[in-house]
Design an enzyme around this catalytic site. Structure first.
Site, PDB file in Angstrom:
ATOM      1  N   CYS A  36     -12.981  -3.078  -3.598  1.00 20.01           N
ATOM      2  CA  CYS A  36     -11.038  -3.246  -2.883  1.00 20.01           C
ATOM      3  C   CYS A  36     -10.723  -3.154  -1.716  1.00 20.01           C
ATOM      4  O   CYS A  36     -11.523  -1.690  -1.339  1.00 20.01           O
ATOM      5  CB  CYS A  36     -10.137  -2.924  -4.213  1.00 20.01           C
ATOM      6  SG  CYS A  36      -8.691  -2.772  -3.521  1.00 20.01           S
ATOM      7  N   CYS A  70     -10.047 -10.076   1.082  1.00 23.86           N
ATOM      8  CA  CYS A  70      -9.842  -9.526  -0.437  1.00 23.86           C
ATOM      9  C   CYS A  70     -10.347  -9.841  -1.247  1.00 23.86           C
ATOM     10  O   CYS A  70     -10.617 -10.638  -1.495  1.00 23.86           O
ATOM     11  CB  CYS A  70      -8.372 -10.093  -0.412  1.00 23.86           C
ATOM     12  SG  CYS A  70      -7.231  -9.756  -2.114  1.00 23.86           S
TER      13      CYS A  70
END
Ligand code: DGL
Length: 251
Positions: free
Chosen positions: A178, A69
């Site tokens: 991302c 993440c």
């Protein structure tokens, strides 16, 4: 066992690469769907959620943790490492491997797209500055949620292409910073001008994992999610349908 952490389905794009390089290594994955999206959260909230997520993985036997993440990596993991002047051998994050991939390609005209939290952290901007490069950054604040919520392809295409349009001509490389964004890589391909290279850091992160992990085993994949999701289940089946896996909803 390797532990992989994300707010939801994005980390599956990183696990896909890890599993292809280490098919016999057992992996425990935690997707914190109950608290997603992470990209609009404050550094304080991300701190609490990241520590809880890592603990859940290590309590269940993960000895190497992958922060799949960017929002957690950029806001918590990297600043913590930098602040303490340490590089723990048992935590892999997203930023370092991405920068490493561009260390010899400083002349690229880079546009980096990510969540608001990642861009706001300034970590990628500083790190590229540190290797003598510069980047433009663009937050796509609603995209990770739109992907998790199975928003229609035309709506996702409009969201991405409208955001990228003002940058056309100013970049030759688009970094997907991302882990959710590679889930719609085809849409990015349709939204960038011809000749632009789209870079997904997942492969570099997986190679970093290979360099650090010394185990073997059954290759079983255990997925834990804090809220049930059809989209998550469908992506696991799509990416890992031929592997031995379980999915459990946990509190
Ligand atoms: N996939 C995560 C990232 O790379 C989080 C996205 C989100 O939950 O907003 O930042």
């Amino acid at each position: 066992m390797i532990g992989v952490f994300d707010s939801g389905s994005g980390g599956l794009t990183v696990l896909r690469e890890i599993h292809s390089l280490l098919p016999h290594t057992p992996v425990l994955y935690f997707g914190d769907l109950k608290n997603a999206p992470y990209g609009s959260r404050s550094p304080e909230e991300l701190g609490v959620l990241t520590v809880q997520g890592f603990k859940k993985l290590s309590d269940q036997g993960a000895t190497l943790i992958v922060s799949a993440c960017n929002s957690a990596s950029a806001n918590i993991v990297v600043p913590l490492f930098e602040g303490l002047c340490i590089r723990p051998e048992n935590i892999i994050e997203m930023v370092g491997p991405t920068i490493k991939a561009f260390a010899e390609k400083k002349n690229k005209k880079i546009l980096l797209v990510a969540t608001e939290a990642t861009i706001r952290s300034g970590v990628y901007q500083q790190a590229f500055h540190g290797i003598g490069g510069a980047i433009q950054t663009l937050a796509l604040p609603h995209l990770a949620r739109a992907i998790e919520e199975k928003t229609s392809a035309p709506a996702v295409l409009a969201m991405i292409s409208e955001a990228l349009a003002p940058y056309n001509g100013s970049y030759d490389t688009l970094i997907l910073a991302c882990t959710h964004f590679p889930l719609v890589e085809e849409v990015f391909k349709r939204s960038v001008p011809e000749g632009v290279e789209i870079f997904d850091p997942a492969e570099g992160v997986a190679k970093e994992v290979v360099g650090h992990y010394r185990g073997q085993g059954s290759g079983k994949l255990q997925f834990l999610i804090s809220k049930d999701s059809d989209f998550f289940r469908a992506k696991v089946a799509e990416f890992f349908g031929n592997s031995d896996y379980t999915i459990d909803v946990v509190s």
